[in-house]
Design a protein around this motif. Structure first.
Motif, mmCIF file in Angstrom:
data_model
loop_
_atom_site.group_PDB
_atom_site.id
_atom_site.type_symbol
_atom_site.label_atom_id
_atom_site.label_comp_id
_atom_site.label_asym_id
_atom_site.label_seq_id
_atom_site.Cartn_x
_atom_site.Cartn_y
_atom_site.Cartn_z
ATOM 1 N N TYR A 89 56.013 34.588 35.472
ATOM 2 C CA TYR A 89 54.652 34.782 34.969
ATOM 3 C C TYR A 89 54.123 36.192 35.226
ATOM 4 O O TYR A 89 52.950 36.460 34.965
ATOM 5 C CB TYR A 89 53.720 33.752 35.622
ATOM 6 N N ASN A 90 54.993 37.087 35.713
ATOM 7 C CA ASN A 90 54.571 38.475 35.940
ATOM 8 C C ASN A 90 54.063 39.115 34.656
ATOM 9 O O ASN A 90 54.685 38.973 33.590
ATOM 10 C CB ASN A 90 55.729 39.313 36.493
ATOM 11 N N ASP A 91 52.953 39.821 34.766
ATOM 12 C CA ASP A 91 52.392 40.617 33.666
ATOM 13 C C ASP A 91 52.022 39.763 32.443
ATOM 14 O O ASP A 91 51.998 40.266 31.318
ATOM 15 C CB ASP A 91 53.386 41.718 33.248
ATOM 16 N N ARG A 92 51.725 38.476 32.663
ATOM 17 C CA ARG A 92 51.384 37.580 31.544
ATOM 18 C C ARG A 92 49.943 37.079 31.613
ATOM 19 O O ARG A 92 49.586 36.152 30.882
ATOM 20 C CB ARG A 92 52.345 36.393 31.505
ATOM 21 N N GLY A 93 49.149 37.648 32.497
ATOM 22 C CA GLY A 93 47.754 37.231 32.545
ATOM 23 C C GLY A 93 47.351 36.712 33.902
ATOM 24 O O GLY A 93 48.038 36.891 34.913
ATOM 25 N N GLU A 94 46.207 36.032 33.933
ATOM 26 C CA GLU A 94 45.591 35.560 35.166
ATOM 27 C C GLU A 94 45.816 34.061 35.324
ATOM 28 O O GLU A 94 45.661 33.295 34.366
ATOM 29 C CB GLU A 94 44.092 35.874 35.132
ATOM 30 N N PHE A 95 46.162 33.644 36.555
ATOM 31 C CA PHE A 95 46.455 32.237 36.822
ATOM 32 C C PHE A 95 45.816 31.819 38.146
ATOM 33 O O PHE A 95 45.476 32.652 38.984
ATOM 34 C CB PHE A 95 47.976 32.010 36.903
ATOM 35 N N GLN A 96 45.700 30.520 38.321
ATOM 36 C CA GLN A 96 45.316 29.979 39.626
ATOM 37 C C GLN A 96 46.597 29.642 40.381
ATOM 38 O O GLN A 96 47.443 28.897 39.888
ATOM 39 C CB GLN A 96 44.459 28.720 39.465
ATOM 40 N N ILE A 97 46.750 30.233 41.569
ATOM 41 C CA ILE A 97 47.991 30.099 42.327
ATOM 42 C C ILE A 97 47.696 29.429 43.664
ATOM 43 O O ILE A 97 46.704 29.747 44.329
ATOM 44 C CB ILE A 97 48.635 31.480 42.561
ATOM 45 N N THR A 98 48.546 28.510 44.046
ATOM 46 C CA THR A 98 48.506 27.902 45.376
ATOM 47 C C THR A 98 49.760 28.333 46.126
ATOM 48 O O THR A 98 50.872 28.204 45.606
ATOM 49 C CB THR A 98 48.453 26.366 45.282
ATOM 50 N N ALA A 99 49.570 28.877 47.338
ATOM 51 C CA ALA A 99 50.697 29.426 48.085
ATOM 52 C C ALA A 99 50.437 29.305 49.579
ATOM 53 O O ALA A 99 49.294 29.154 50.023
ATOM 54 C CB ALA A 99 50.932 30.893 47.703
ATOM 55 N N VAL A 100 51.524 29.404 50.368
ATOM 56 C CA VAL A 100 51.439 29.291 51.828
ATOM 57 C C VAL A 100 51.774 30.642 52.458
ATOM 58 O O VAL A 100 52.744 31.304 52.054
ATOM 59 C CB VAL A 100 52.421 28.213 52.344
ATOM 60 N N VAL A 101 50.978 31.050 53.447
ATOM 61 C CA VAL A 101 51.237 32.288 54.188
ATOM 62 C C VAL A 101 52.467 32.071 55.072
ATOM 63 O O VAL A 101 52.471 31.179 55.929
ATOM 64 C CB VAL A 101 50.027 32.682 55.051
ATOM 65 N N THR A 102 53.523 32.867 54.859
ATOM 66 C CA THR A 102 54.793 32.637 55.560
ATOM 67 C C THR A 102 55.086 33.672 56.640
ATOM 68 O O THR A 102 56.047 33.517 57.382
ATOM 69 C CB THR A 102 55.953 32.645 54.555
ATOM 70 N N LYS A 103 54.272 34.733 56.713
ATOM 71 C CA LYS A 103 54.467 35.755 57.748
ATOM 72 C C LYS A 103 53.120 36.176 58.308
ATOM 73 O O LYS A 103 52.080 35.954 57.685
ATOM 74 C CB LYS A 103 55.205 36.984 57.184
ATOM 75 N N THR A 104 53.159 36.810 59.460
ATOM 76 C CA THR A 104 51.942 37.315 60.073
ATOM 77 C C THR A 104 51.273 38.314 59.144
ATOM 78 O O THR A 104 51.947 39.160 58.540
ATOM 79 C CB THR A 104 52.267 37.996 61.413
ATOM 80 N N SER A 105 49.955 38.242 59.034
ATOM 81 C CA SER A 105 49.219 39.176 58.176
ATOM 82 C C SER A 105 49.425 40.602 58.657
ATOM 83 O O SER A 105 49.399 40.884 59.860
ATOM 84 C CB SER A 105 47.728 38.835 58.192
ATOM 85 N N ASP A 106 49.624 41.509 57.703
ATOM 86 C CA ASP A 106 49.816 42.936 58.006
ATOM 87 C C ASP A 106 48.487 43.654 57.801
ATOM 88 O O ASP A 106 48.123 44.006 56.682
ATOM 89 C CB ASP A 106 50.904 43.503 57.092
ATOM 90 N N HIS A 107 47.737 43.859 58.892
ATOM 91 C CA HIS A 107 46.420 44.478 58.806
ATOM 92 C C HIS A 107 46.561 45.997 58.851
ATOM 93 O O HIS A 107 47.137 46.547 59.797
ATOM 94 C CB HIS A 107 45.529 44.007 59.953
ATOM 95 N N ARG A 108 46.012 46.674 57.835
ATOM 96 C CA ARG A 108 46.020 48.138 57.793
ATOM 97 C C ARG A 108 44.591 48.638 57.635
ATOM 98 O O ARG A 108 43.651 47.853 57.513
ATOM 99 C CB ARG A 108 46.906 48.631 56.649
#
Length: 754
Positions: A89-108
């Motif tokens: 679905y890359n570059d095909r528009g806007e979607f509603q996505i459900t996903a799970v955080v699998t790694k520690t957040s990278d805060h910059r």
């Protein structure tokens, strides 16, 4: 070292497959065919090629089978996407996505990056839900506080990662099995938590406890340094200190590298060998390394460091206990078998090259040192002195010999201070790693204990920081290379390493042609010295008009060598090529760009991909935004300074650049050095310009739209330069006559053409 050559052939097959679009079936058939011939050649001598081999595994058929196997593995690693993959679905528009955080957040400082695993996608066009999979990267706001295991739902546009001439973000993420990136997702909400495996959540909890203990036990920047050494996280390290480690070639210290893993392996082995047999000690040591890998997040780079360290440890690769080519090759082979695209990864190349450097050069360097010391001391004393000197100095040089070509090719720069910085800071790193780990564990149990233990380790951390910050100040400590210089430096280094690997084969050949090799070396050194000397500062201010296709740009080079480009524009490839003629191939960068109008920002971004820019100076017309304009953004690697309306920029303390007038077209600049004044109207209304009589007047076609040529001549400038590739309105104006660069040099009140 037959495994070494087999794995080398396997890697060559990966490279060949990246160049040839052949199907996995062809590679597989080739691998099976060559392997069968290799097996039959043991029984039927006429099939043996070459016929005389001490080990049949080094026959051409085995190497060809390994090459075809490498090609097969690379071909199988190429992704194919279906509607069940998020990348579909890359570059095909806007979607509603459900996903799970699998790694520690990278805060910059400017954003938070999340690594997520997709679960479900809702298509608003078809109004259908799709069960999907795929790991992706999301760039969210600075204050995003999502945790490992959170299940999020949001609206976003899946995008294919970008790539350009200088760096392919797409290939970089693909090596981590990430093929999608989303920016600024909206309507983000947590729909569940605790979705990560219990072991990963437990390790994350311990990691955060360790981070809290470090930050509470040590002041900054020492806490940020220890966090990088122990946890592999450098986000809490101040940017200035982080840059100092990078510029001095010691950035491997603030990451989980093979060096860290080797130190831990030695520590574990020393402790458990007192209570267990050698085999049990080795098993426990390797198990603890794997546990530590999981504790710090288990990123691909950390896993590679663990595998390399395990190979080095079990094969006893370091120093004169070498003979570990096969374990090293086996470790590299395992890594490439898992992910063949890592062959292009800088961290993999550096880990492999550093270990190979120890194998090739550590022993000979230590033996040479012992022979040298034996001239002044006894054999026993020289052996005792050579061990610490080799461990903390010569082994560092051994690793750098093989990593320098990789650094030149991958990063287009070389740290000239690294040979000094590494021997100064590496000796204390073992103590920092061991003592810091103890202080962190004590701090996790009871904060006052951590502070007490931290007081013992803090001086060593502070010493490391002060050394790299001091060495960073050495002028020209980092050489930024042009593409061609980086290529030749890399090729030269690879040739040296190859000859060292085959030194026994070539020993007789070298002895016969010793004079020829010495002469060739002297010629090479002469070329290098002159290439540097010819581009040294000459004590004059140079104002150079550089062609950029049909347009031009102005480059200032100060008496001490500072290079400043004014408003890059035109054909960026042509501009970069012509600028390269004026810069040393061994220190290839622009010190700064001065942007007086917004239209130059995009050109500066494009130029930075071809020619590194260290500093950008922005005038108010560029960085001030309103309802019709958005804020200006430049690449992170460029340091940005915003100049006030009446502020002036000083170069070498003797050259002043000031914006003396501004309108909707841009800003007029007045450059002053001694009694020389150079006025650049930049298309600004002449009525706004100061009433000065400049020594040099730089005009462009836009200036003639506001004032005719004879009126500009009436200003009394000693020299008028036509800053355009077009025919000048007056024949006596200095202009291009076929050359790519106009060079004016000023010294005192004299202005001359070069």
């Amino acid at each position: 070292m037959f495994f070494f050559w087999i794995i080398l052939a396997f890697a060559a097959g990966i490279v060949l497959a990246s160049l040839l679009a052949l199907s996995p079936l062809l590679w597989g058939v080739g691998a099976i065919l060559f392997a069968l011939i290799a097996i039959l050649s043991r029984k039927y001598s006429f099939l043996a090629f070459p016929p005389a081999r001490r080990h049949w595994l080094l026959s051409a058929w085995v190497l060809l089978a390994a090459l075809a196997a490498g090609g097969l593995r690379y071909a199988l690693a190429q992704p194919t996407f279906t509607p069940q993959d998020l990348a579909w679905y890359n570059d095909r528009g806007e979607f509603q996505i459900t996903a799970v955080v699998t790694k520690t957040s990278d805060h910059r400082s400017d954003a938070t990056y999340l690594t997520l695993s997709a679960r479900e996608l809702y298509d608003p066009v078809s109004q259908q839900f799709h069960r999907i999979s795929g790991t992706f990267l999301a760039r969210t706001g600075v204050n995003a506080a999502w945790q490992l295991g959170d299940e999020l739902q949001f609206i976003a546009k899946p995008l294919t990662p970008s790539e350009n001439d200088g760096f392919s973000y797409r290939a970089y993420l693909a090596r981590q099995d990430i093929y999608t990136i989303v920016y600024s997702p909206t309507a983000v909400k947590r729909v569940a938590s605790g979705k990560a495996p219990w072991l990963a959540q437990g390790m994350e909890w311990l990691r955060q406890k360790a981070r809290t203990a470090i930050l509470s036990s040590f002041p900054q920047p020492e806490s940020g340094l220890l966090e990088g050494i122990l946890l592999g996280e450098d986000n809490d390290l101040p940017a200035a200190v982080k840059n100092a480690y990078q510029d001095t070639g010691t950035s491997h210290i603030i990451a989980i590298s093979g060096f860290n893993m080797a130190v831990l392996a030695a520590l574990f082995f020393a402790v458990f060998s007192r209570f267990c047999s050698r085999n049990w000690t080795t098993l426990i040591t390797v198990s603890l390394l794997l546990l530590y890998t999981a504790f710090v997040g288990g990123s691909p780079s950390v896993a590679r460091a663990a595998i390399m360290a395990t190979a080095a440890f079990t094969g006893r690769l370091v120093g004169r206990k070498g003979g570990g080519y096969n374990p090293l090759a086996l470790a590299a082979g395992v890594i490439l078998l898992i992910e063949p695209r890592l062959l292009w990864d800088a961290s993999f190349q550096l880990s492999f090259a550093a270990t190979l450097g120890l194998l090739l050069f550590a022993g000979p360097l230590q033996q040479g040192l012992e022979k040298f010391l034996q001239r002044f001391t006894s054999e026993e004393t020289s052996a005792r002195l050579s061990d610490p000197l080799s461990e903390y100095f010569l082994f560092s040089i051994a690793a750098q010999i093989t990593t320098l070509p990789i650094i030149a090719l991958q990063f287009k720069q070389l740290s000239l201070t690294s040979l000094l910085a590494n021997p100064l800071v590496l000796p204390v790193q073992s103590l920092i790693l061991e003592g810091g780990a103890i202080a962190t564990i004590l701090g996790m149990l009871w904060a006052p204990l951590g502070k007490l233990a931290g007081a013992v380790i803090w001086p060593l951390l502070a010493y490391s920081d002060r050394v790299v910050l001091l060495l960073e100040r050495i002028p020209n400590g980092v050489a930024t290379l042009s593409g061609s210089a980086a290529t030749w430096a890399g090729i030269g280094g690879i040739v040296v390493v190859t000859l060292a690997t085959l030194r026994l084969k070539f020993k007789q050949f070298f002895e016969k042609l010793r004079f020829l090799w010495i002469a060739a070396g002297l010629v090479l050194v002469t070329v290098l010295v002159w290439s540097i000397a010819l581009r040294q500062p000459d004590g004059e201010l140079h104002v150079q008009i550089i062609r950029a296709g049909e347009e031009t740009a102005v480059l200032l080079r100060s008496p001490r060598g500072f290079s400043l480009l004014l408003d890059p524009s035109g054909d960026v490839n042509s501009l970069a090529a012509n600028l390269s003629q004026e810069l040393s191939p061994w220190n290839f960068h622009l010190d700064g760009v001065l942007l007086t109008r917004r239209s130059a920002v995009s050109s500066a971004e494009a130029l930075n991909e071809r020619l590194p820019i260290r500093q950008a100076y922005l005038l108010p017309a560029v960085y001030q935004s309103n309802d019709d304009t958005s804020p200006v953004s430049l690449p992170e690697e460029i340091s940005v300074t915003q100049l006030h309306e009446n502020a002036s920029l000083r170069l070498d303390e003797e050259i002043t650049i000031q914006a003396v007038a501004a309108d909707e077209n841009g800003s007029a600049l007045l450059i002053t050095t001694g009694n020389t004044q150079i006025l650049i109207p930049n298309g600004v209304d002449p009525a706004l310009l100061p009433q000065v009589v400049p020594t040099v007047l730089l005009l462009q076609p836009a200036d003639l739209e506001n004032l005719p040529a004879d009126m500009w001549q009436a200003r009394g400038a000693s020299l008028i330069v036509w800053e355009s590739t077009r025919v000048p309105p007056e024949p006596d104006w200095v202009h291009f006559t076929g050359q790519a660069i106009l060079d004016l040099a000023t010294e005192g009140t004299r202005v001359k053409m070069h």
